[in-house]
Design a protein around this motif. Structure first.
Motif, mmCIF file in Angstrom:
data_model
loop_
_atom_site.group_PDB
_atom_site.id
_atom_site.type_symbol
_atom_site.label_atom_id
_atom_site.label_comp_id
_atom_site.label_asym_id
_atom_site.label_seq_id
_atom_site.Cartn_x
_atom_site.Cartn_y
_atom_site.Cartn_z
ATOM 1 N N ALA A 170 0.839 -1.205 0.000
ATOM 2 C CA ALA A 170 0.000 0.000 0.000
ATOM 3 C C ALA A 170 0.866 1.243 0.000
ATOM 4 C CB ALA A 170 -0.932 -0.012 1.213
ATOM 5 N N ARG A 171 1.844 1.252 -0.883
ATOM 6 C CA ARG A 171 2.756 2.399 -0.871
ATOM 7 C C ARG A 171 2.097 3.660 -1.396
ATOM 8 N NH1 ARG A 171 7.899 -0.994 -2.840
ATOM 9 N NH2 ARG A 171 7.965 -2.334 -1.016
ATOM 10 N N CYS A 172 1.259 3.506 -2.436
ATOM 11 C CA CYS A 172 0.447 4.630 -2.869
ATOM 12 C C CYS A 172 -0.902 4.494 -2.170
ATOM 13 C CB CYS A 172 0.251 4.623 -4.382
ATOM 14 S SG CYS A 172 1.795 4.513 -5.292
ATOM 15 N N SER A 173 -1.358 5.565 -1.582
ATOM 16 C CA SER A 173 -2.512 5.427 -0.695
ATOM 17 C C SER A 173 -3.769 4.997 -1.449
ATOM 18 C CB SER A 173 -2.764 6.731 0.047
ATOM 19 O OG SER A 173 -3.224 7.722 -0.845
ATOM 20 N N ARG A 174 -3.881 5.364 -2.701
ATOM 21 C CA ARG A 174 -5.079 4.987 -3.453
ATOM 22 C C ARG A 174 -4.886 3.730 -4.284
ATOM 23 N NH1 ARG A 174 -9.313 8.578 -3.898
ATOM 24 N NH2 ARG A 174 -9.099 10.222 -2.353
ATOM 25 N N HIS A 175 -3.712 3.156 -4.179
ATOM 26 C CA HIS A 175 -3.417 1.980 -4.996
ATOM 27 C C HIS A 175 -2.865 0.880 -4.095
ATOM 28 C CE1 HIS A 175 -2.701 0.001 -8.856
ATOM 29 N NE2 HIS A 175 -1.581 -0.456 -8.327
ATOM 30 N N VAL A 176 -3.624 -0.169 -3.905
ATOM 31 C CA VAL A 176 -3.227 -1.247 -3.003
ATOM 32 C C VAL A 176 -3.088 -2.533 -3.802
ATOM 33 C CG1 VAL A 176 -3.868 -2.609 -0.977
ATOM 34 C CG2 VAL A 176 -4.386 -0.164 -1.066
ATOM 35 N N ARG A 177 -2.035 -3.251 -3.522
ATOM 36 C CA ARG A 177 -1.831 -4.536 -4.174
ATOM 37 C C ARG A 177 -1.985 -5.643 -3.130
ATOM 38 N NH1 ARG A 177 0.254 -6.304 -8.880
ATOM 39 N NH2 ARG A 177 0.649 -4.174 -9.566
ATOM 40 N N LEU A 178 -2.815 -6.617 -3.440
ATOM 41 C CA LEU A 178 -3.041 -7.725 -2.508
ATOM 42 C C LEU A 178 -2.055 -8.842 -2.845
ATOM 43 C CD1 LEU A 178 -6.950 -7.847 -2.392
ATOM 44 C CD2 LEU A 178 -5.356 -6.268 -1.285
ATOM 45 N N HIS A 179 -1.078 -9.034 -1.975
ATOM 46 C CA HIS A 179 -0.064 -10.048 -2.251
ATOM 47 C C HIS A 179 -0.535 -11.442 -1.896
ATOM 48 C CE1 HIS A 179 3.439 -6.982 -2.322
ATOM 49 N NE2 HIS A 179 3.084 -7.322 -3.531
ATOM 50 N N GLN A 180 -1.276 -11.539 -0.784
ATOM 51 C CA GLN A 180 -1.717 -12.856 -0.334
ATOM 52 C C GLN A 180 -3.219 -12.827 -0.050
ATOM 53 O OE1 GLN A 180 0.799 -14.813 2.526
ATOM 54 N NE2 GLN A 180 2.471 -13.361 2.162
ATOM 55 N N PRO A 181 -4.017 -12.836 -1.107
ATOM 56 C CA PRO A 181 -5.470 -12.729 -0.916
ATOM 57 C C PRO A 181 -6.031 -13.866 -0.068
ATOM 58 C CG PRO A 181 -4.916 -13.276 -3.187
ATOM 59 C CD PRO A 181 -3.650 -12.892 -2.518
ATOM 60 N N VAL A 182 -5.433 -15.053 -0.177
ATOM 61 C CA VAL A 182 -5.942 -16.170 0.619
ATOM 62 C C VAL A 182 -5.747 -15.901 2.107
ATOM 63 C CG1 VAL A 182 -5.700 -18.621 1.108
ATOM 64 C CG2 VAL A 182 -5.545 -17.808 -1.252
ATOM 65 N N ALA A 183 -4.542 -15.445 2.444
ATOM 66 C CA ALA A 183 -4.270 -15.144 3.850
ATOM 67 C C ALA A 183 -5.165 -14.014 4.345
ATOM 68 C CB ALA A 183 -2.797 -14.765 4.023
ATOM 69 N N LEU A 184 -5.412 -13.033 3.486
ATOM 70 C CA LEU A 184 -6.300 -11.939 3.854
ATOM 71 C C LEU A 184 -7.711 -12.453 4.138
ATOM 72 C CD1 LEU A 184 -5.304 -9.114 1.353
ATOM 73 C CD2 LEU A 184 -5.068 -9.059 3.831
ATOM 74 N N THR A 185 -8.165 -13.355 3.279
ATOM 75 C CA THR A 185 -9.506 -13.907 3.465
ATOM 76 C C THR A 185 -9.597 -14.698 4.759
ATOM 77 O OG1 THR A 185 -9.737 -14.053 1.071
ATOM 78 C CG2 THR A 185 -11.290 -15.318 2.394
ATOM 79 N N GLN A 186 -8.542 -15.455 5.051
ATOM 80 C CA GLN A 186 -8.558 -16.237 6.280
ATOM 81 C C GLN A 186 -8.591 -15.339 7.514
ATOM 82 O OE1 GLN A 186 -5.094 -18.646 5.638
ATOM 83 N NE2 GLN A 186 -6.278 -20.400 4.876
#
Lengths: 241, 241
Positions: free
Chosen positions: B222-238
DNA sequence: CGTCTCATTGACACCCTTCAAACGAAGTGG
DNA sequence: CCACTTCGTTTGAAGGGTGTCAATGAGACG
């Protein structure tokens, strides 16, 4: 991160020896009499449904089951809830006479439902209902407006959870519930402290403390845990505005 | 789930052609052409509505106003919110292209709506819609099922607010938003940190800290505040299951 | 360069959860 | 009649998570 200790769920399946018709689906023609006695004969849905009865704590349907029926509460009170991955319980809604349960069902039930008291319901086949709605615009509009009411209730619930403190949540719950049962003074609560806690996103301890605090301020009288008297409903409403 | 998701490119053309009309409601007959060009003629609602445009931060309707229209987002993003008695803001929902806004309106709007970006909407007269639904069961069922989707979204929102910690709420928001825009990896957020905080019942500080924590764990970028990259969507979901 | 807005980070206070204990009511058995 | 259990509830003490207060950083724009 999450401590797995406090299981909100109290799955009480021990309510056995339920007399007579409890837990059985009655024939449709017997509904006609029951519905008339219950004063719901005017409902456009009564001819589509059958009456079912459940005991306190008894399951009406389970989360993940195929959603074959939607229900309308005739007598008693129903809670709908989800069991989260960490074992905690989230009470979605309390349903009182006249309220629909699982009107939003689509495929499988997304939450479980069980009686908080002995409860009488109208079980309406989802398939028949949608078929009839396809030919009956008035029914379709009724379903729409009923869903919209549920939506507004859910949004109000979310707003309470997002912004209010524990005492304010409890006050909001009391005010809202009093309005729904149309009781200004004395409330008979069909739910336990645990139910309230799981509905408000709190622990049973915090709910109990909040009620004690409201009582110490003279806003309510909660000497019997299931009977609460609202002494200053205006002040309670201002607390959670 | 998402309506008319393929109209993005067409609508871009449309936005240029009516770029000078921001804040104005176009005449209905001009809509007919616009809607056709935009590829939304197939919608059963397009002939009932007119296209309106609003700038970022511009009000679409205010809380308490008479609810004359319901809206469908064509392009851009909309937030609906309430201002509470203590001055804080509660964001009810974020609305993306295809979503309806104020479909639950009844009398007065219960929340305000404004664009988060430049936004194009279809404004549909509520009166005409209900009249038409009374004669068109298919439309009535569409309205029902759409309301039910909103209801489920609201219930999921309430569940998040009731039970999840700050980090879990932020993760749930990211996962949910990614699913809605059908973007697995990179997200372009139309909302500010304050919007997210007011949606999740948190402060802007806690949202920022939570994002930093997720980043330090390698789950997002989330280095740019309006642009976020999800690296581990599975872990996020868990995290927020 | 200055100003504005939005975002990030640190320090501290406070509210709610957790852990623990006790209470009261209802039911059971001796 | 009185222990004893069980369940729901209440209350106390301690710890942690989030809000509050404050300061700094980062872009956008003139």
């Amino acid at each position: 991160m999450r401590h797995e200790k406090s299981l909100g769920a109290h799955v009480n399946l021990e309510r056995k020896s339920i007399a007579g018709s409890h837990g059985q689906i009655l024939a449709a023609h017997s509904l006609a009499r029951s519905a008339a006695e219950a004063g719901i004969a005017a409902s456009p849905l009564s001819t589509l449904g059958v009456v079912v009865c459940r005991g306190a704590g008894e399951e009406i349907f389970g989360e993940g089951e195929a959603a074959q029926h939607i229900y309308q509460v005739v007598h008693g009170a129903v809670r709908t809830y989800q069991i989260l991955s960490d074992g905690r319980r989230q009470v979605c809604e309390f349903h009182l006479p006249g309220d629909f349960v699982a009107l939003d069902a689509d495929g499988d039930y997304r939450y479980a439902a069980e009686g908080m008291t002995e409860v009488t319901l109208l079980a309406i086949r989802r398939h028949g209902l949608t078929q009839r709605a396809a030919a009956d615009p008035a029914l379709a509009q009724l379903l729409w407006s009923t869903s919209v009411r549920s939506l507004r209730q859910s949004q109000a619930h979310a707003s309470i959870l997002a912004r209010l403190s524990a005492v304010e949540r409890v006050a909001a719950f009391l005010v809202n519930f009093a309005a729904r049962v149309e009781a200004r003074g004395a409330l008979d609560l069909p739910m336990t402290r645990q139910d309230i806690a799981d509905y408000l996103g709190l622990t049973i301890h915090t709910v109990s403390r909040s009620l004690s605090l409201l009582q110490s301020r003279g806003l309510i009288d909660a000497r019997c845990s299931r009977h609460v008297r609202l002494h200053q409903p205006v002040a309670l409403t201002q607390l959670c505005a």
